[in-house]
Design an enzyme around this catalytic site. Structure first.
Site, mmCIF file in Angstrom:
data_model
loop_
_atom_site.group_PDB
_atom_site.id
_atom_site.type_symbol
_atom_site.label_atom_id
_atom_site.label_comp_id
_atom_site.label_asym_id
_atom_site.label_seq_id
_atom_site.Cartn_x
_atom_site.Cartn_y
_atom_site.Cartn_z
ATOM 1 N N GLU A 296 0.921 -1.254 -0.015
ATOM 2 C CA GLU A 296 -0.184 -0.196 -0.131
ATOM 3 C C GLU A 296 0.992 1.293 -0.061
ATOM 4 O O GLU A 296 0.565 2.372 -0.746
ATOM 5 C CB GLU A 296 -0.929 0.048 1.128
ATOM 6 N N ASP A 297 2.041 1.150 0.523
ATOM 7 C CA ASP A 297 2.576 2.329 0.904
ATOM 8 C C ASP A 297 4.000 2.582 -0.079
ATOM 9 O O ASP A 297 4.693 3.673 0.069
ATOM 10 C CB ASP A 297 3.136 2.609 2.360
#
Ligand code: MN
Length: 731
Positions: free
Chosen positions: A76-77
């Site tokens: 996600e990051d």
């Protein structure tokens, strides 16, 4: 920040067979992926997944879980992709990271307290593997421990969410230690003054009682030792949040709380628990009403322990918990504790049925059956709420739908207007077909048409929710009606023109009472559908109008009518059959109930019929094939069995409707009329609609004595060369 070898050491302490290469690869992969990212605290971001992994090593979890924890924020990051992780770390870790990525997406949406329970369900449904939840809870715990670095406006929201969702989830998984810490951290941010006050007083009290606590601990240990019980005695202090809750619940002051300090006696066996209990009760007087035996009757989450309170040395009330070491591990680590046992026979056996979260017991059962803890963890796929799917609007509203639901269902669940104007959907930011089956946690954005739009009728059979189905049916009906009204307007304009009369909606409005209709639209639709003859409308507006062109005998002027009206609906009204006000010949009903035939249902004696009771209105009779009955499918109490009363049927005719497809040639209508006349039937109405240059649909309403009579007419019509198709219509 934890070093690579430190992480390895933590794992090897409880799992000497740990896959070092795998752990090292994860460490380096995540470190590179997060690169120079930093957290709100200013620390390198990479410190966070490492701390999460460390929390899980305290729970002694397997390699895959630890690796998933190290990787949990990469997809996600960072630039990392799930495919890459699957390729590098294999499908098992890939699936765990996938679950964590999905859960992480949920952090972006608001979780209002009212949605708490649904949200917990969603978490469980998405997690699919209990290890995903364990990593998620550890992730949350570390975020809560570092919450003070976040901007104040974010703190309250995260703390509330922790109290609403994550702390209860930890509790239900039997992880009391985790639950208490989460609650305390949330409390600290939500009620800083209360937290401060209670903590200060706790510290003062602790300092004051320090010697007393030590004394009791020593005394207890000695007595147990002399009995050969081999016990460990641990003093413990209640946490600020649980003190606060108790003060609130019982509205008592801090000073009145007697159970701030407690002791835990850990022994080797269940027998030893009761031995220790006997010793305690025979040494100090017990406080009545405080004794609870959760060993013989465990709590829902499999918590087992004996609780008692005694009046100890110095007349101090002392709260005691007595349990085995295994029970203690379950109480502290809950489901994770089961992974600790290499030999499942030694694992704490759960007793008692949990109601709300039966999966917990199912997973524990799996452990009892499995050969090793890894086996347990691999088989902890959660099969929860499999009949439901939970999705989000872009604004974070949680929409619960039945499994199999599509974006169309979703759109109607949000709002009927959204459903009616839906033309496309974005699922998780990507365009997707409207018929995609939705998955848990999907964020669904409905693309809407500007202006008015009619949902395709075919949607009705594709959606799974009743709300969507009803709305689609309504919208389609409205649209069809609109089309008929448009056609009706054309027909009327032409009819008025032919009659040499001016036409306007105002004039039509004034004539509504004479037409027994409530709106202009109603008249237009009726004309378009062929239910009302345009000549009748002209006459209602202009009373002096003589309908010279009106067709009194279909057979005689058929050709002219065909040519003149083309594809328009043409309706010939023949003299009405005398309406017989005789009672409806139906048996099987209460004599007092008003009975009527469903309008245009076309039921004739001999047809299989059924009655539908409408409160306050009476019974409506439908032929069993009637489409209208679909509306009552879910109202079984409305259905009544009825049958024809043969004796009461004497001199009454019943209307029936027949649809024919005829070849366009002179004389075909005359042949139809002849068949009906030969059989002593009455034609009440004929309407025709030319479909192609060669064929015309003809609908005739005939009055017949019964089904046999009707079938005789139909059979002979079928035999005619000019008639290509005959069918009976039922409303
Ligand atoms: Mn995280």
């Amino acid at each position: 920040m934890m070093r690579q070898y430190e992480l390895l050491e933590r794992v090897k302490r409880y799992n000497p067979a740990a896959d070092e290469a795998l752990l090292n690869r994860a460490y380096i992969y995540a470190m590179r992926a997060h690169g120079t990212q930093t957290r709100a605290s200013g620390d390198p971001f990479f410190a966070h997944p490492l701390e999460v992994a460390a929390i899980l090593t305290d729970m002694r979890l397997d390699d895959a879980t630890i690796v998933a924890a190290v990787l949990h924020d990469t997809v996600e990051d960072t630039e990392a992709t799930l495919d890459e992780i699957r390729g590098t770390f294999g499908p098992e870790i890939g699936a765990l990271v996938d679950g964590l990525t999905k859960l992480k997406r949920l952090d972006l949406v608001s979780k209002r307290a009212a949605q708490g329970e649904n949200f917990r369900k969603l978490l469980l449904a998405i997690a699919q593997d209990i290890r995903v939840l364990l990593v998620k809870l550890a992730d949350r715990l570390h975020n809560m421990r570092t919450l003070h670095f976040m901007p104040p406006e974010k703190r309250a929201r995260i703390a509330e969410e922790t109290l609403d969702i994550y702390a209860p989830l930890a509790g239900r998984m039997g992880m009391q230690e985790m639950r208490e810490e989460l609650e305390d951290l949330a409390f600290k941010h939500l009620r800083p003054e209360a937290y401060e006050t209670i903590t200060k007083r706790l510290e003062t009290l602790t300092a004051k009682n320090e010697r007393l606590v030590e004394e009791i601990e020593r005394d207890l240990a000695q007595r147990l030792e002399t009995k050969g019980l081999g016990a460990v005695v641990k003093g413990r202090r209640k946490r600020a949040y649980s003190i606060w809750k108790k003060m609130e619940r019982k509205s008592v002051a801090f000073e009145q709380l007697s159970d701030i300090f407690g002791f835990r006696i850990l022994v080797g066996s269940i027998d030893a628990c009761y031995g220790a209990l006997g010793l305690v009760h025979s040494t100090w007087p017990m406080v009545p009403g405080r004794f609870k035996d959760y060993i013989s009757t465990p709590k829902q989450n499999d918590y087992r322990s004996i609780h008692t309170t005694v009046v100890g040395p110095g007349h101090q009330r002392v709260e005691l918990q007595i349990r085995t070491r295994a029970m203690d591990e379950v109480a502290e680590y809950g489901i994770a504790a089961h992974a600790l046992y290499k030999d499942p026979a030694q694992a704490p056996k759960p007793i008692g049925e949990s109601r709300a979260y039966q999966w917990l017991r199912r997973t524990i059962d799996l452990l009892a059956e499995g050969d090793n803890p890894e086996d347990f963890l691999e088989h902890t796929k959660l099969e929860l709420f499999h009949d439901q799917v939970f999705c989000f609007t872009p604004k974070g509203r949680l929409i619960a739908l039945p499994r199999g639901a599509t974006p169309i269902d979703f759109a109607y669940a949000v709002h009927t207007d959204v459903g009616n104007t839906a033309v496309g959907a974005k699922i998780n930011g990507r365009m997707a077909p409207l018929l995609t089956e939705l998955a848990n946690g999907d964020e669904v954005e409905i693309v809407r048409a500007g202006g008015s739009q009619v949902p395709p009728a075919a949607w009705e059979s594709l959606v799974v929710t009743g709300k969507a189905r009803a709305a689609i049916r309504r919208a389609t009906r409205t649209a069809v009606r609109k089309q008929y009204a448009g056609l009706g307007l054309q027909i009327l304009e032409r009819a008025f023109e032919r009659a040499g009369k001016a036409f306007s909606e105002e004039k039509l409005k004034a004539a509504l009472p004479r037409l027994a209709r409530t709106s202009v639209d109603d008249v237009l639709a009726a004309v378009g559908r062929g239910e009302m003859f345009s000549g009748d409308v002209v006459r209602a507006v202009y009373a002096d109008f003589k309908d010279v062109g009106r067709l009194v005998s279909g057979a005689a002027t058929q050709g002219a009518g065909w040519v003149a009206l083309g594809a328009d609906a043409l309706k010939m009204k023949l003299p009405d059959a005398a309406d017989d006000p005789r009672a409806i010949p139906i048996r099987g009903l209460d004599a007092d109930l008003p009975v009527r035939f469903a309008p245009e249902s076309g039921a004739v004696p001999g047809d299989r019929i059924v009655g539908i009771i409408t409160p306050g209105e009476g019974v409506t009779i439908y032929p069993i094939q009637s489409q209208a009955l679909a509306a009552f499918e879910n109202v079984p109490e409305a259905w009544v069995d009825v049958r024809w009363d043969v004796e009461a049927i004497t001199h009454k005719r019943f209307p029936a409707r027949i649809k024919l497809e005829t070849i366009n040639e002179p004389g075909s209508l005359a042949q139809i009329a002849q068949v009906v006349a030969d059989h002593d039937g009455n034609i009440d109405n004929i309407s025709m609609q030319r479909r192609t240059p060669d064929f015309t649909d003809v609908v005739i309403d005939v009055s017949v004595w019964d089904i046999k009579h009707l079938n005789g007419i139909i059979a002979e019509l079928r035999a005619k060369r000019v008639i290509s198709k005959v069918e009976r219509l039922m409303g």
